[in-house]
Motif scaffolding. Structure first.
Motif, PDB file in Angstrom:
ATOM      1  N   HIS A  23       0.826  -1.215   0.000  1.00 40.24           N
ATOM      2  CA  HIS A  23       0.000   0.000   0.000  1.00 40.24           C
ATOM      3  C   HIS A  23       0.860   1.264   0.000  1.00 40.24           C
ATOM      4  CE1 HIS A  23      -4.046  -1.565   0.062  1.00 40.24           C
ATOM      5  NE2 HIS A  23      -3.592  -2.545   0.829  1.00 40.24           N
ATOM      6  N   TYR A  24       2.047   1.192   0.572  1.00 36.79           N
ATOM      7  CA  TYR A  24       2.926   2.355   0.526  1.00 36.79           C
ATOM      8  C   TYR A  24       3.374   2.616  -0.908  1.00 36.79           C
ATOM      9  CZ  TYR A  24       5.759   5.919   2.588  1.00 36.79           C
ATOM     10  OH  TYR A  24       6.273   7.141   2.921  1.00 36.79           O
ATOM     11  N   LYS A  31       0.067   9.615  -6.052  1.00 38.60           N
ATOM     12  CA  LYS A  31       0.300  10.920  -5.441  1.00 38.60           C
ATOM     13  C   LYS A  31      -0.283  12.087  -6.237  1.00 38.60           C
ATOM     14  CE  LYS A  31       4.938  11.369  -7.303  1.00 38.60           C
ATOM     15  NZ  LYS A  31       6.336  11.436  -6.968  1.00 38.60           N
ATOM     16  N   ASP A  32      -0.639  11.863  -7.492  1.00 37.50           N
ATOM     17  CA  ASP A  32      -1.221  12.943  -8.289  1.00 37.50           C
ATOM     18  C   ASP A  32      -2.748  12.946  -8.225  1.00 37.50           C
ATOM     19  OD1 ASP A  32      -1.299  10.579  -9.653  1.00 37.50           O
ATOM     20  OD2 ASP A  32      -1.106  11.504 -11.623  1.00 37.50           O
ATOM     21  N   LYS A  33      -3.340  12.034  -7.495  1.00 37.98           N
ATOM     22  CA  LYS A  33      -4.798  11.983  -7.328  1.00 37.98           C
ATOM     23  C   LYS A  33      -5.113  12.042  -5.839  1.00 37.98           C
ATOM     24  CE  LYS A  33      -5.530   9.427 -11.526  1.00 37.98           C
ATOM     25  NZ  LYS A  33      -4.501   8.523 -11.974  1.00 37.98           N
ATOM     26  N   GLU A  34      -5.495  13.207  -5.378  1.00 42.63           N
ATOM     27  CA  GLU A  34      -5.658  13.447  -3.949  1.00 42.63           C
ATOM     28  C   GLU A  34      -6.642  12.474  -3.285  1.00 42.63           C
ATOM     29  OE1 GLU A  34      -6.974  17.040  -1.004  1.00 42.63           O
ATOM     30  OE2 GLU A  34      -6.173  17.564  -2.967  1.00 42.63           O
ATOM     31  N   GLU A  35      -7.749  12.183  -3.942  1.00 44.70           N
ATOM     32  CA  GLU A  35      -8.749  11.286  -3.350  1.00 44.70           C
ATOM     33  C   GLU A  35      -8.169   9.880  -3.148  1.00 44.70           C
ATOM     34  OE1 GLU A  35     -12.980   9.371  -4.646  1.00 44.70           O
ATOM     35  OE2 GLU A  35     -12.630  11.467  -5.179  1.00 44.70           O
ATOM     36  N   ASN A  36      -7.459   9.378  -4.142  1.00 53.51           N
ATOM     37  CA  ASN A  36      -6.832   8.056  -4.028  1.00 53.51           C
ATOM     38  C   ASN A  36      -5.724   8.059  -2.979  1.00 53.51           C
ATOM     39  OD1 ASN A  36      -8.535   7.198  -6.026  1.00 53.51           O
ATOM     40  ND2 ASN A  36      -7.001   7.276  -7.639  1.00 53.51           N
ATOM     41  N   TYR A  37      -5.013   9.175  -2.898  1.00 55.06           N
ATOM     42  CA  TYR A  37      -3.950   9.332  -1.910  1.00 55.06           C
ATOM     43  C   TYR A  37      -4.537   9.224  -0.508  1.00 55.06           C
ATOM     44  CZ  TYR A  37       0.353  11.363   0.043  1.00 55.06           C
ATOM     45  OH  TYR A  37       1.510  11.582   0.736  1.00 55.06           O
ATOM     46  N   ARG A  38      -5.661   9.922  -0.288  1.00 49.95           N
ATOM     47  CA  ARG A  38      -6.335   9.858   1.020  1.00 49.95           C
ATOM     48  C   ARG A  38      -6.785   8.432   1.340  1.00 49.95           C
ATOM     49  NH1 ARG A  38      -7.595  14.677   3.201  1.00 49.95           N
ATOM     50  NH2 ARG A  38      -7.653  16.433   1.791  1.00 49.95           N
ATOM     51  N   LYS A  39      -7.319   7.753   0.332  1.00 46.14           N
ATOM     52  CA  LYS A  39      -7.794   6.384   0.513  1.00 46.14           C
ATOM     53  C   LYS A  39      -6.630   5.480   0.947  1.00 46.14           C
ATOM     54  CE  LYS A  39      -9.652   2.514  -2.093  1.00 46.14           C
ATOM     55  NZ  LYS A  39      -9.895   2.002  -3.429  1.00 46.14           N
ATOM     56  N   GLU A  40      -5.513   5.587   0.257  1.00 44.84           N
ATOM     57  CA  GLU A  40      -4.349   4.761   0.613  1.00 44.84           C
ATOM     58  C   GLU A  40      -3.814   5.136   1.994  1.00 44.84           C
ATOM     59  OE1 GLU A  40      -3.188   2.027  -0.813  1.00 44.84           O
ATOM     60  OE2 GLU A  40      -4.685   2.221  -2.395  1.00 44.84           O
ATOM     61  N   LEU A  41      -3.838   6.422   2.348  1.00 52.88           N
ATOM     62  CA  LEU A  41      -3.417   6.833   3.690  1.00 52.88           C
ATOM     63  C   LEU A  41      -4.297   6.177   4.755  1.00 52.88           C
ATOM     64  CD1 LEU A  41      -2.541  10.644   3.662  1.00 52.88           C
ATOM     65  CD2 LEU A  41      -1.026   8.736   4.191  1.00 52.88           C
ATOM     66  N   ASN A  42      -5.601   6.150   4.508  1.00 56.76           N
ATOM     67  CA  ASN A  42      -6.512   5.528   5.472  1.00 56.76           C
ATOM     68  C   ASN A  42      -6.258   4.030   5.604  1.00 56.76           C
ATOM     69  OD1 ASN A  42      -7.851   7.850   6.282  1.00 56.76           O
ATOM     70  ND2 ASN A  42      -9.309   7.729   4.598  1.00 56.76           N
ATOM     71  N   ILE A  43      -6.002   3.377   4.482  1.00 53.89           N
ATOM     72  CA  ILE A  43      -5.688   1.939   4.524  1.00 53.89           C
ATOM     73  C   ILE A  43      -4.400   1.720   5.319  1.00 53.89           C
ATOM     74  CG2 ILE A  43      -4.962  -0.033   3.126  1.00 53.89           C
ATOM     75  CD1 ILE A  43      -6.907   1.023   0.934  1.00 53.89           C
ATOM     76  N   GLU A  96       2.086  14.485   6.309  1.00 55.14           N
ATOM     77  CA  GLU A  96       2.554  15.873   6.260  1.00 55.14           C
ATOM     78  C   GLU A  96       2.537  16.401   4.831  1.00 55.14           C
ATOM     79  OE1 GLU A  96       6.382  15.835   8.164  1.00 55.14           O
ATOM     80  OE2 GLU A  96       5.501  15.393  10.122  1.00 55.14           O
ATOM     81  N   CYS A  97       2.867  15.560   3.872  1.00 50.91           N
ATOM     82  CA  CYS A  97       2.837  15.976   2.463  1.00 50.91           C
ATOM     83  C   CYS A  97       1.425  16.388   2.056  1.00 50.91           C
ATOM     84  CB  CYS A  97       3.318  14.857   1.558  1.00 50.91           C
ATOM     85  SG  CYS A  97       5.076  14.568   1.655  1.00 50.91           S
ATOM     86  N   LEU A  98       0.444  15.646   2.528  1.00 47.42           N
ATOM     87  CA  LEU A  98      -0.945  15.984   2.202  1.00 47.42           C
ATOM     88  C   LEU A  98      -1.339  17.311   2.833  1.00 47.42           C
ATOM     89  CD1 LEU A  98      -3.554  15.142   0.799  1.00 47.42           C
ATOM     90  CD2 LEU A  98      -4.200  13.946   2.908  1.00 47.42           C
ATOM     91  N   VAL A  99      -0.941  17.541   4.060  1.00 48.58           N
ATOM     92  CA  VAL A  99      -1.249  18.804   4.743  1.00 48.58           C
ATOM     93  C   VAL A  99      -0.593  19.972   4.013  1.00 48.58           C
ATOM     94  CG1 VAL A  99      -0.878  20.123   6.866  1.00 48.58           C
ATOM     95  CG2 VAL A  99      -1.620  17.737   7.001  1.00 48.58           C
ATOM     96  N   ILE A 100       0.661  19.814   3.627  1.00 51.23           N
ATOM     97  CA  ILE A 100       1.371  20.870   2.886  1.00 51.23           C
ATOM     98  C   ILE A 100       0.660  21.141   1.563  1.00 51.23           C
ATOM     99  CG2 ILE A 100       3.509  21.383   1.632  1.00 51.23           C
ATOM    100  CD1 ILE A 100       4.975  19.868   3.950  1.00 51.23           C
ATOM    101  N   HIS A 101       0.262  20.071   0.882  1.00 49.26           N
ATOM    102  CA  HIS A 101      -0.452  20.204  -0.389  1.00 49.26           C
ATOM    103  C   HIS A 101      -1.767  20.973  -0.193  1.00 49.26           C
ATOM    104  CE1 HIS A 101      -1.896  19.160  -4.370  1.00 49.26           C
ATOM    105  NE2 HIS A 101      -3.013  18.726  -3.820  1.00 49.26           N
ATOM    106  N   GLU A 102      -2.508  20.626   0.855  1.00 49.35           N
ATOM    107  CA  GLU A 102      -3.779  21.312   1.123  1.00 49.35           C
ATOM    108  C   GLU A 102      -3.551  22.779   1.446  1.00 49.35           C
ATOM    109  OE1 GLU A 102      -5.266  18.769   4.206  1.00 49.35           O
ATOM    110  OE2 GLU A 102      -6.436  17.571   2.786  1.00 49.35           O
TER     111      GLU A 102
END
Length: 139
Positions: A23-24, A31-43, A96-102
């Motif tokens: 999953h990592y 990483k270029d699709k935020e929704e999928n990135y969030r999904k993988e982070l949750n998994i 942290e990468c997601l937070v910076i991106h947001e």
């Protein structure tokens, strides 16, 4: 004491760690699709939590063994601990990468691309530990 439960727990931990690695890698690919990135982070969050619970159980079962039989299992337990700590550090970096991106999206509006600037998680120290870990557990 029957070692089967300890060995089952060990096999389960190995399976979870393999799943986390898979999953990592998926996380890096999406990483270029935020929704999928969030999904993988949750998994990953869930898998890491399961690994922590399983490791705690593994440690508790080791206490039941006579001291003379604990040695090899204590060593493996230390490897699981180290590997899980490295995984957690990589996970924190990914969050942290997601937070910076947001934050960039908020500051710059929708002009920013959907690309998340994601650092490569593997360094030489981790590779060395991975090699030792994989040799001992034969995967």
């Amino acid at each position: 004491m029957d070692l089967s439960f300890i060995e089952e727990n060990e096999n389960y931990l190995l399976k979870i760690i393999r799943d986390i690695e898979i999953h990592y890698q998926k996380l890096i690919k999406v990483k270029d699709k935020e929704e999928n990135y969030r999904k993988e982070l949750n998994i990953l969050r869930f898998k890491i939590k399961m690994a922590k619970i399983s490791l705690r159980s593994y440690k508790m079962e080791l206490r039941e063994l006579p001291k003379l039989e604990q040695g090899p299992y204590r060593f493996k337990c230390g490897l699981f601990d180290e590997n899980l700590n490295l995984i957690q550090n990589d996970f924190k970096s990914a969050e942290e990468c997601l937070v910076i991106h947001e934050d960039k999206i908020i500051q710059e509006g929708n002009r920013i691309s959907s690309f998340i600037d994601f650092p490569q998680p593997i360094d030489l120290q981790k590779q060395k530990k991975d090699n030792i870990f994989k040799k001992i557990f034969k995967f």
